[in-house]
Design an enzyme around this catalytic site. Structure first.
Site, short mmCIF file in Angstrom:
data_model
loop_
_atom_site.label_atom_id
_atom_site.label_comp_id
_atom_site.label_asym_id
_atom_site.label_seq_id
_atom_site.Cartn_x
_atom_site.Cartn_y
_atom_site.Cartn_z
N ASP A 13 0.87 -1.17 0.00
CA ASP A 13 0.00 0.00 0.00
C ASP A 13 0.91 1.23 0.00
OD1 ASP A 13 -2.39 1.60 0.36
OD2 ASP A 13 -1.75 1.84 2.43
N ARG B 167 -10.50 -1.64 -3.58
CA ARG B 167 -10.57 -2.45 -2.37
C ARG B 167 -11.98 -2.43 -1.79
NH1 ARG B 167 -5.57 0.90 -0.09
NH2 ARG B 167 -3.87 -0.15 -1.17
N ALA C 141 -0.01 5.30 1.31
CA ALA C 141 -0.13 6.14 2.51
C ALA C 141 -0.39 5.30 3.75
CB ALA C 141 -1.26 7.16 2.33
N LYS D 197 -11.46 6.73 -3.01
CA LYS D 197 -11.87 7.91 -2.25
C LYS D 197 -13.35 8.24 -2.44
CE LYS D 197 -7.81 7.88 -0.75
NZ LYS D 197 -7.64 6.96 0.39
N ALA E 229 -13.46 9.60 9.93
CA ALA E 229 -12.78 9.79 8.64
C ALA E 229 -11.83 8.63 8.34
CB ALA E 229 -12.02 11.11 8.63
N ASP F 43 -1.76 -1.17 5.75
CA ASP F 43 -2.01 -0.62 7.08
C ASP F 43 -3.48 -0.42 7.41
OD1 ASP F 43 -2.48 2.78 6.94
OD2 ASP F 43 -1.97 1.68 5.13
N HIS G 273 -15.09 5.89 -0.22
CA HIS G 273 -14.87 6.35 1.15
C HIS G 273 -15.91 7.41 1.52
CE1 HIS G 273 -11.59 7.16 4.33
NE2 HIS G 273 -12.66 7.84 4.71
N MET H 18 -10.86 3.90 5.55
CA MET H 18 -9.62 4.17 4.81
C MET H 18 -9.14 2.94 4.06
SD MET H 18 -7.91 6.98 4.38
CE MET H 18 -8.01 7.97 5.86
#
Length: 266
Positions: free
Chosen positions: A10, A158, A12, A51, A43, A184, A54, A47
């Site tokens: 991944d 994802r 970030a 986006k 928020a 992460d 999200h 993750m």
């Protein structure tokens, strides 16, 4: 003998942007622009998704959806999603380059993996346009992958497995058992599980921890261990095969996976 040939990283919170802060403040600000307050915990929860997905997930949260209904007298619609996504992009592109510093030990560990003959792929919740900013900025700081796949042009991002499969095609990796997905977020873990590859989570620097490097260093040891254990448990509950504290553990873990596969073939 089956062995690990590819690690799919991944970005970030895993390889760059310790704590995954670039998107968090932007999600908060994009909703604040329409008078809806989103907490950092909210928020962070979705993750790893694309986006725009999200943003849909944020609207779908009961508290946020109800706050929108109370303010506007209706439930949210796709135009509201698109509006927040447009604002998210505007805000993100203004600051994205600032969040491309590699996490400690990532560059050195990737060098070790390459010396082991391992290819380095990557997946992300960012779009191709966003990665056109991130990839060269990270490269200027010494971090490079052999491949970068976004969900643009694929059926979905994802937690679906398509970005992993595209990496396998691009890098000519013939077996899913030769792939480690390393990330992460819970979405990273599920992406690896859904692809049938080895799914490995990382704790320090992660979105799941949600702390800066200085905040981690300043935490009392007992509190740090408590928070790390909570992240570890969430990742294992999501299906992770392994969870490591930091990327420094990855080469030894890969050797262990190789030995495990060799023993299972006997």
């Amino acid at each position: 003998m089956k062995k690990i040939e590819c690690v799919i990283m991944d970005w970030a919170g895993t390889a760059i942007d310790y704590g995954c802060f670039a998107p968090v403040s932007v999600f908060i600000e994009s909703f604040r622009a329409i008078g809806i307050e989103v907490t950092p915990e909210e928020a962070r929860r979705p993750m790893g998704l694309t986006k725009i997905d999200h943003i849909r997930a944020l609207f779908d949260m009961e508290r946020i959806g109800e706050a929108f209904r109370q303010k506007y007298g209706r439930v949210y619609g796709e135009e509201d999603v698109k509006g927040r996504y447009a604002e998210f992009q505007r805000l993100l592109f203004a600051t994205l380059r600032e969040y491309t510093a590699p996490i400690s030990d990532v560059i050195e560990t990737i060098d070790v993996l390459r010396k082991m003959g391992i290819k380095i792929g990557s997946t992300t919740g960012y779009t191709r346009e966003m990665m056109d900013v991130v990839v060269p900025a990270a490269a200027e700081k010494g971090y490079r992958t052999d491949n970068c796949v976004t969900s643009d042009g694929l059926p979905a991002g994802r937690p679906y497995p398509y970005m992993i499969y595209k990496n396998m095609c691009d890098l000519a990796v013939p077996s899913r058992l030769s792939v480690v997905k390393y990330g992460d977020t819970i979405s990273d873990i599920k992406e690896g599980v859904n692809a049938g590859v080895w799914s490995v989570g990382v704790i320090l620097g992660s979105n799941e921890m949600g702390l800066t490097e200085d905040e981690v260093k300043q935490l009392p040891e007992a509190e740090l261990k408590k928070r790390m254990a909570a992240v570890r448990n969430r990742m294992y509950a999501a299906g992770a095969h392994y969870v490591v504290d930091s990327i420094c553990e990855l080469p030894a873990l890969i050797e262990s996976i190789n030995a495990r596969m060799e023993n299972e073939m006997k």
